[in-house]
Design a protein around this motif. Sequence first.
Motif, PDB file in Angstrom:
ATOM      1  N   GLU A 812      30.006  84.712  86.038  1.00 57.19           N
ATOM      2  CA  GLU A 812      28.940  84.069  85.695  1.00 57.19           C
ATOM      3  C   GLU A 812      27.954  83.587  85.922  1.00 57.19           C
ATOM      4  O   GLU A 812      28.876  83.041  86.781  1.00 57.19           O
ATOM      5  CB  GLU A 812      29.459  83.283  83.763  1.00 57.19           C
ATOM      6  CG  GLU A 812      28.362  83.529  83.201  1.00 57.19           C
ATOM      7  CD  GLU A 812      28.875  83.156  81.675  1.00 57.19           C
ATOM      8  OE1 GLU A 812      27.530  82.589  80.572  1.00 57.19           O
ATOM      9  OE2 GLU A 812      29.672  83.184  81.332  1.00 57.19           O
ATOM     10  N   PHE A 813      26.822  83.871  86.319  1.00 59.36           N
ATOM     11  CA  PHE A 813      26.132  83.305  87.274  1.00 59.36           C
ATOM     12  C   PHE A 813      24.897  82.123  86.162  1.00 59.36           C
ATOM     13  O   PHE A 813      25.277  82.787  84.677  1.00 59.36           O
ATOM     14  CB  PHE A 813      25.225  84.237  88.081  1.00 59.36           C
ATOM     15  CG  PHE A 813      23.866  84.306  87.355  1.00 59.36           C
ATOM     16  CD1 PHE A 813      22.636  83.507  86.935  1.00 59.36           C
ATOM     17  CD2 PHE A 813      23.729  85.165  86.714  1.00 59.36           C
ATOM     18  CE1 PHE A 813      21.368  84.574  86.514  1.00 59.36           C
ATOM     19  CE2 PHE A 813      22.732  86.661  85.843  1.00 59.36           C
ATOM     20  CZ  PHE A 813      21.486  85.408  85.690  1.00 59.36           C
ATOM     21  N   ALA A 814      24.267  80.937  86.683  1.00 57.17           N
ATOM     22  CA  ALA A 814      23.365  80.194  86.402  1.00 57.17           C
ATOM     23  C   ALA A 814      22.504  78.966  87.434  1.00 57.17           C
ATOM     24  O   ALA A 814      23.291  78.935  87.870  1.00 57.17           O
ATOM     25  CB  ALA A 814      24.028  78.993  84.955  1.00 57.17           C
ATOM     26  N   VAL A 815      21.081  79.497  86.611  1.00 53.25           N
ATOM     27  CA  VAL A 815      20.712  79.013  88.479  1.00 53.25           C
ATOM     28  C   VAL A 815      18.998  78.234  87.106  1.00 53.25           C
ATOM     29  O   VAL A 815      19.067  78.531  86.333  1.00 53.25           O
ATOM     30  CB  VAL A 815      19.476  80.206  89.069  1.00 53.25           C
ATOM     31  CG1 VAL A 815      19.170  80.928  88.332  1.00 53.25           C
ATOM     32  CG2 VAL A 815      18.831  79.800  90.058  1.00 53.25           C
ATOM     33  N   MET A 816      18.634  76.982  88.014  1.00 51.72           N
ATOM     34  CA  MET A 816      18.141  76.171  88.425  1.00 51.72           C
ATOM     35  C   MET A 816      17.154  75.516  88.863  1.00 51.72           C
ATOM     36  O   MET A 816      18.287  75.321  90.607  1.00 51.72           O
ATOM     37  CB  MET A 816      18.679  74.974  86.934  1.00 51.72           C
ATOM     38  CG  MET A 816      17.075  74.184  85.836  1.00 51.72           C
ATOM     39  SD  MET A 816      17.998  72.907  85.024  1.00 51.72           S
ATOM     40  CE  MET A 816      16.859  72.052  84.650  1.00 51.72           C
ATOM     41  N   VAL A 817      16.213  75.158  89.074  1.00 54.21           N
ATOM     42  CA  VAL A 817      15.414  74.594  89.866  1.00 54.21           C
ATOM     43  C   VAL A 817      14.371  73.480  89.458  1.00 54.21           C
ATOM     44  O   VAL A 817      14.117  73.864  88.766  1.00 54.21           O
ATOM     45  CB  VAL A 817      14.233  75.784  90.821  1.00 54.21           C
ATOM     46  CG1 VAL A 817      15.217  77.019  91.589  1.00 54.21           C
ATOM     47  CG2 VAL A 817      13.019  76.128  90.106  1.00 54.21           C
TER      48      VAL A 817
END
Length: 889
Positions: A812-817
Amino acid sequence: MTQRHLDRLLTPRSVAVYGASDKPARVGTTVWRNLASGGFKGPIAPVNPRLQTLDGMRCHAGTAALPFVPDLAVLCTPPDSIAGLVAELGERGTRAAIVVTAGLTPAQKQAALDAARPHVLRLLGPNCIGLLNPRLGLNASFTQAGARPGELALVSQSGALMTALLDWANTEGIGFSHLISLGEHMDVDFGDLLDHLATDRHTRAILLYIESITSPRKFMSAARAAARAKPVIVVKAGRAPAGIKAAASHTGALAGEDIVFDAAIRRAGMLRVDTLKELFIAAETLARFRDNRSAELMVMTNGGGAGVMVADAASALGVRLAQPGEALMRRLDAVLPANWSHGNPIDIIGDAPVQRYLDTLNALFDAPEAGAILFVHAPTAIVASRDIAEACAPRIATRRGRVMSCWLGGDTIAPARRLFEAAGIADYEAPEEAVRAFALMQTYRRNQAALRQTPAASAAGEPDLARARRLIDAALAAGREWLDEIDAKALIAAYGIPAVATRRVAATPDAAAAAAFEIAAPVVLKIVSPDILHKSEAGGVRLDLRGEEAVRAAARGMLERLRHERPEARIDGFSVQAMAERPHAQELIVGAHVDPVFGPVLLFGQGGTAVEVLGDRAVALPPLNRALARELIERTRVARLLAGYRDRPPAQLDALCDVLIAVARMLADLPELAELDINPLWADEGGVLALDARVRLSAARPAGVASFAVRPYPAELERTLAWQGRSVVMRPIRPEDEALHREFLEAADPEDLRMRFFEAPHRLSHDELARMTQIDYEREMAFVVVDPQAPGGPRTLGVARLVRDPDNVEAEFAVMVRSELKGQGLGRVLMQALLDYAAARGTQQIVGHVLRENRAMLALAKSLGFDSRADRDQPSEILLVCRRVGRVG
């Protein structure tokens, strides 16, 4: 094999018993009767071609004749039948089997595994008692009794011990969520079960009885994940030193099997206990007293003798008794007789009425120094114990996380003890037992703190790996297993460890004298021989030699002695070095060794020629950071000397930590490194200095990253990127990044945080941040993009995270900038890095949960090849699925 289908094993909906029998004293008879009488609500079936019926139920001839496909099959048939039955069951659709049968040969076990693999059919055993799930009324075992439902899970490698523990637990009224006998664990092992039980909502603590570990990296990953979720308590057989084997190096001799296992348990954040009774004491304490954080104990008792027993036990176990403050003393003076003890333990006197107990408890509850209270009562004829319990239990129940209790006696105090236990108060049979429980809590908290501690960055620079490789390759090419002293010092110096400069080998006494003349200072003379590793013991070391004649005479004397005592030894000559003088230095040893189970380990302790006699050492699993290195140092007695005493200032512990970190890195970088001793290593207020080093190599390459039980930081994944006109670094996240990560999240727009975490933003705790930054690189990856030249210091610009299941089937992925950088392509860079990483690791599928209103993330995922669909379980979310991992576009 896999995590799949463990639910069919542990919580089946239907069960069949193969080899069910009506003959007395047969395993199949006992297993069937336990299952039939246990209260299991699902379909069950006996399988035996000899019988038409069994205990009033139809008996079936084989798998094809079963009226249902069993979730779980229990096999009590001869060894040569097991593989065939597994194949039949797999074809029929069964996905879990317990192999109770003993005596399978290695070939038969392999045949069973081969038959199970195409169907991902899980096998427990062979040679096991089986398992119980009391909540379901499932007793698929040949235990002598059933179990009470409860919240403890017990996994035991020994079936006999499991039955003994079950008998004891039934007597004590202790219940279980699961009892599992592993047997020979040819498939399902400790790692599998830890992963499953860590997320089981019916289990609040996991108890393990371990005899051996066969998959150390899998075990450590599962144990670290489980220990973050709930208490994991371990009894390990084999504390005796029988397993310690002779070794050429001090480290090899000192780093025995059991101390390495201790290090693994500590590294995982688990708790090890010594006895089976302590296993349950620790479980009960962690259940009812876990949230208490006090480091000191306040004792309240109605008997002076009981107080003395507590004080003695506390002294023996290193438990500190709290000192009552002035305010508490005044309040106790007001409610207690004049002859009370006026100290801790607080003796309220044997004639205490009920109100005196309540007044004392109220005073202690209001006193900050009384964070943990041990309530000890001895029965008297003046006031009934039951009356005291009835009055005190409701009051304590409101603060039960602060009170442990001990009702001394038997039948007289039994009703009082039951009242306290019913109120959820941790209770113990004897004062010493209560103090031991408190000490176990201290150990558990230390292990948990080490699991979550944020380290400071190491000051050690990059090693000269090319120089280290040249030294190793040259030695192996020459057929040398041991590096000579000069090359060994050169090797550790390549990793930034300061060492005394040593002249090249002088072949003769005259050449040694000439070398001493060039040094023009007091020197140390050592024999150089591939056959003499412990030079001091052989008379091959002379200190503080002054002048050429003294060196020449000492060298001749060494040769003469060795001709008589070690005539077989090859003598290459002598090494000559300047005599180091640091009057405040403490002699230490730092070493490395390869354990046959857990792989590379590090050793630290008091050094010198008597290192094995002193036995002051601790070991740790690499990799290390400064926090872990300091914790390793603090586990030795010599740590107190390093802190400074009398006229000796404290040693530079950071420099010592960096030596340990450097040796850990050597183990990762240099697979040929089999053993290493730096002894003595001097440490003082000026730093560290290695006076001698020994290194053994092996062409079998026993070290290296692949052999680590805990996967180290993957430095090879670091890279520099040109992004938006600036140079940034993308790398895996590190434990040292906690402060950077906190700033990154606290600077984010609240709506961005809601999109990422699906909840309103809140102040993140240290534990939450530690979980984000201290990841298990074996199962997780988090890439951060860091701008090292940002105004005010390095700054995290974005993070992408991937958490794989234990089978590496799905991640499972998650991304944040950063909020101000959205829409500039950084999210795409991070997502592509995750896809490439997953492809390289063989992950089959990547999924992500995204809020419906997060249109930017949905668009990015679509462009990278993700399919989207509504999440049936969460209507507000979209499920993204990518079955094609790797580079897109």
